[in-house]
Enzyme design. Structure first.
Site, PDB file in Angstrom:
ATOM      1  N   ASP A 202      13.711  15.341 -58.242  1.00  0.00           N
ATOM      2  CA  ASP A 202      14.621  15.030 -57.145  1.00  0.00           C
ATOM      3  C   ASP A 202      15.831  14.241 -57.638  1.00  0.00           C
ATOM      4  O   ASP A 202      15.743  13.429 -58.561  1.00  0.00           O
ATOM      5  CB  ASP A 202      13.865  14.206 -56.100  1.00  0.00           C
ATOM      6  CG  ASP A 202      14.714  13.869 -54.887  1.00  0.00           C
ATOM      7  OD1 ASP A 202      15.119  14.803 -54.186  1.00  0.00           O
ATOM      8  OD2 ASP A 202      14.980  12.671 -54.662  1.00  0.00           O
TER       9      ASP A 202
ATOM     10  N   GLU B 218      16.744  19.366 -59.093  1.00  0.00           N
ATOM     11  CA  GLU B 218      17.541  19.376 -57.863  1.00  0.00           C
ATOM     12  C   GLU B 218      18.835  18.634 -58.210  1.00  0.00           C
ATOM     13  O   GLU B 218      18.904  17.412 -58.169  1.00  0.00           O
ATOM     14  CB  GLU B 218      16.785  18.681 -56.728  1.00  0.00           C
ATOM     15  CG  GLU B 218      17.453  18.838 -55.374  1.00  0.00           C
ATOM     16  CD  GLU B 218      18.183  17.586 -54.896  1.00  0.00           C
ATOM     17  OE1 GLU B 218      19.209  17.728 -54.203  1.00  0.00           O
ATOM     18  OE2 GLU B 218      17.740  16.467 -55.220  1.00  0.00           O
TER      19      GLU B 218
END
Length: 754
Positions: free
Chosen positions: A417, A470
């Site tokens: 993330d 990401e």
């Protein structure tokens, strides 16, 4: 009694001792030739009586209080050797128990462990730090250890010592910053924390950063747990995974949040709607099989205190959240997925962590895991703290954590993330909120090195896994190996495609011809990285509308628009990801406080949308043209990308074998296009393999099979012939050329785009 004794006694009583073992436990206090005087000292401020059991003699000796404030001592004169003993402790309420002395054991963590950890290269430090049920000699208990380099004192507090920080003070191992204590009788299920006295005298109660299990929120204690007792049944999957080239394999990911994918019909006594891991597994896996997905991706399952963070603000990096059950329960979910041919990807957050008092924030009263300077150590946008990726022990904590999830839970991939927030020092910050690197730039050199080390390490241990970034910027070479200057990820989320594409499909079709580049530009960079096309949870929250409600038009047009949206996505190069609920056209945004609207499947159009996504998945996994060459121009070719007047695009997808080919034609307007022609690469018959306008999907055309289209011998779009079609409104048509047994010249496939 010398002054040195008094100093250490004072430090133990005041809670300022860094090595209570030098005084407590068994010690030789005087030596006379071959004989010596041996003293045993115990600190137990709440004990009414302490007796020492001399094991070899099976004899109890009273240990009288001595010195002050709970320190007991007994001396055995003229002994030849040290001897084994136990302590019988009776508290003021009259309760007694027999135990070995925690201060009678040598250190367990080795100098080599400490060396590797300080270098940032102890890839299994989770086997050393934390709480580990173990046996030393013939004594069973739990070894506690924690890194708190600037602490004045660290104690283990828990259900076994009435949360009294005076009772089990730990020793610091040299200058390593690691504190250790073996406590007999403590075992599985016992709750604990580390009580840390800071250099300024503040006393903190911290959860174990390496705990395998924790209390269910809002409680915050860690739980002693052994996670090595689960019997796995996924060896066939792991062997297959190791032999699989993920780049040329189908990857269709169903992203979900375990807490809201399926829920209790009514909240429980705590107001929660969560199902447990095993119940979820038994419901989820048949659904994933039915829908044809190859993988699931779970929003973070690491322990976190705040439901509204969706798991992205982690306090327990090594603990599967107790919201849904035990570690074994989560292992069952992963195991059952693997037994049914489904891969499991976890969202993982090595960028930042929350400020919760029991977590990593200022762990020993100083910036241990974060930076001291808030310009480096805080994310103003999220109100969280940034990991100090330049510190060896912090890198070790995170890299070991990645190894942990792959090794102990058999995870198949980590979606990392917020990578952009890691590699840009000025991410979401104003000019006065960040500090340039040593060269004056905005690149976070330490975070880049960490990511390279992370990916290099996990791929050296595990074959066939995925590391997915990401990353929302245009940073180059995210998915190139570190030896080429890249960060070493397997895949990168294609955020540029997602933003352009959703902007395009959300606008009124009348304006789309003016923005045709939004659906064609992505091919210009589609092969610069190994991309995953994502329609994720982030796109269906915070007022962005659900996927279905992004579509303009009336009720029918919304569903038709969503079908062509998904059809184009599955035709476009790149692996696929779709968030839960989007597959059946949930109308409202995802709400993390309630379950999905599964009742919508009682309505025809939603059920037909689900059928369409299912058939898309089946087409995808069964057609090599759609996944075998995802990251090269060899797998894609435009037929016509210039028809902005009709908002139509047509293209080919190709596999490594010449005969693996599909043609996509996407009409992004609600108008019917009669006699619409596209160039055909071969003078062959073409079979219609998918029509989003069939009745079974919510369209108005009769469902038919084996529909054959014949070419016309007139060149078009640089091709030797053409196909004449009727394009339904807001539709995707997919064709397969029907090759004869004899080979067709490979050169005929190429053509010059108009």
């Amino acid at each position: 009694m010398g002054n040195g004794y008094q100093d250490i006694i004072n430090s133990i009583i005041s809670g300022d001792c860094k090595d209570p073992h030098v005084f407590l436990g068994m010690h030789v206090v005087d030596g006379k030739g071959r004989k010596k005087d041996i003293a045993v000292r115990v600190y137990h401020p709440d004990a009414a009586l302490i007796e020492l059991l001399e094991v070899s003699e099976n004899t109890f000796h009273p240990v009288p209080p001595k010195y002050e404030n709970g320190i007991f001592e007994i001396t055995f004169p003229n002994r030849k050797d040290l001897f084994e003993y136990q302590l019988k402790i009776t508290d003021r309420a009259g309760n007694s128990y027999l135990t070995h002395d925690p201060y009678s054991f040598w250190p367990v963590i080795s100098e080599y462990d400490i060396y590797l950890y300080s270098q940032g290269n102890h890839h299994r430090i989770f086997e050393k730090l934390g709480a580990h049920i173990t046996t030393i000699g013939n004594v069973s208990g739990t070894l506690f250890s924690v890194w708190a380099p600037c602490a004045g004192r660290v104690s283990v507090i828990g259900s076994f010592n009435q949360w009294d920080g005076r009772r089990h003070q730990m020793r610091q191992l040299g200058a390593s910053g690691i504190w250790e204590l073996f406590i007999p009788l403590v075992g599985r299920g016992d709750m604990y924390k580390f009580e840390i006295k800071t250099q300024t005298g503040q006393v903190l109660a911290k959860a174990d950063p390496y705990a395998y299990y924790a209390e269910k929120r809002p409680a915050k204690a860690s739980i002693v747990y052994d996670i090595d007792n689960y019997s796995w049944n996924d060896s066939a999957w792991l062997e297959h995974r190791a032999d699989t080239n993920v780049f040329s394999s189908p990857v269709s990911i169903y992203e979900l949040h375990l807490g809201t994918w399926s829920t209790l019909s009514e909240p429980d006594q705590n107001g929660d709607i969560f199902l447990d891991y095993r119940t979820l597994a038994n419901r989820l896996i048949p659904y994933i099989e039915y829908m044809g997905y190859t993988h699931i991706e779970l929003l973070p399952v690491t322990e976190h205190p705040f439901d509204g963070s969706w798991g992205y603000q982690v306090t327990g990096y090594y603990a599967a959240t107790s919201r849904y059950g035990t570690p074994e329960d989560f292992m069952y979910l992963v195991d059952l997925c693997h037994q049914n041919g489904i891969g499991v990807i976890l969202d993982w957050v090595p960028a930042h962590f929350p400020k919760d008092a029991h977590g990593l924030a200022r762990f020993d009263g100083t910036a241990v895991y974060e930076h001291e300077d808030p310009r480096q150590g805080e994310h103003p946008e999220w109100g969280t703290l940034v990991f100090n990726h330049g510190r060896n022990e912090v890198r070790n904590f995170l890299i070991s954590n990645a190894v942990f999830w792959f090794e102990k839970y058999h995870i198949d991939g980590l979606r990392v993330d917020a990578v952009a927030s890691m590699i840009y020092l000025d991410y979401a910050k104003k000019p006065d909120q960040w500090i340039p690197n040593k060269y004056g730039g905005n690149m976070n050199l330490e975070a880049m090195d960490f990511l390279k080390q992370l990916n290099t390490t996990v791929f050296s241990y595990f074959k066939g896994i995925m590391m997915i970034a990401e990353e929302s910027s245009s940073w180059p070479m995210i998915t190139k190996p570190p030896y080429m200057g890249g960060l070493g990820f397997t895949f990168k989320w294609n955020m540029g495609w997602m933003n352009d594409f959703l902007k395009y499909v959300s606008m009124d079709p009348i304006y789309r011809k003016y923005h045709h580049n939004l659906i064609t530009f992505s091919i210009m960079y589609a092969f610069s990285e190994n991309y995953v096309l994502v329609l994720s949870h982030d796109e269906v929250v915070h007022g962005k509308c659900s996927m279905l409600n992004k579509m303009p038009g009336d009720y029918w047009q919304k569903f038709a628009g969503l079908r062509v949206t998904y059809g184009y996505t599955f035709g476009h190069p790149g692996k696929k990801l779709l968030f839960m609920g989007s597959e059946f056209g949930q109308f409202i945004e995802w709400n993390d406080h309630q379950g999905l609207d599964w009742h919508l499947l009682d309505y025809e159009m939603h059920k037909k949308m689900q059928t369409f996504v299912r058939d898309l998945n089946n087409l995808y996994v069964n057609e090599k043209a759609l996944y075998q060459v995802d990251f090269s121009y060899d797998g894609f070719e435009w037929i016509d990308c210039n028809d902005n007047d009709h908002s139509v695009v047509s293209f080919m997808r190709k596999g490594t074998d010449f005969h693996d080919m599909l043609i996509f034609v996407c009409n992004f307007t609600p108008a019917v296009n009669d006699n619409y022609c596209i160039g055909a690469p071969f003078e062959l018959d073409y079979e219609l393999v998918l029509n989003s306008n069939f009745e079974k999907y919510g369209g108005y055309e009769q469902d038919c099979e084996n529909i054959i289209y014949k070419t016309e011998q007139e060149p078009l779009h640089g091709r030797p012939c053409r196909l004449r079609l009727t394009l339904p409104p807001l539709s995707v048509l997919v064709f397969r050329p029907l090759f004869a047994k004899e080979e067709v010249c490979e050169g005929a496939v190429s053509g010059q785009d108009n």
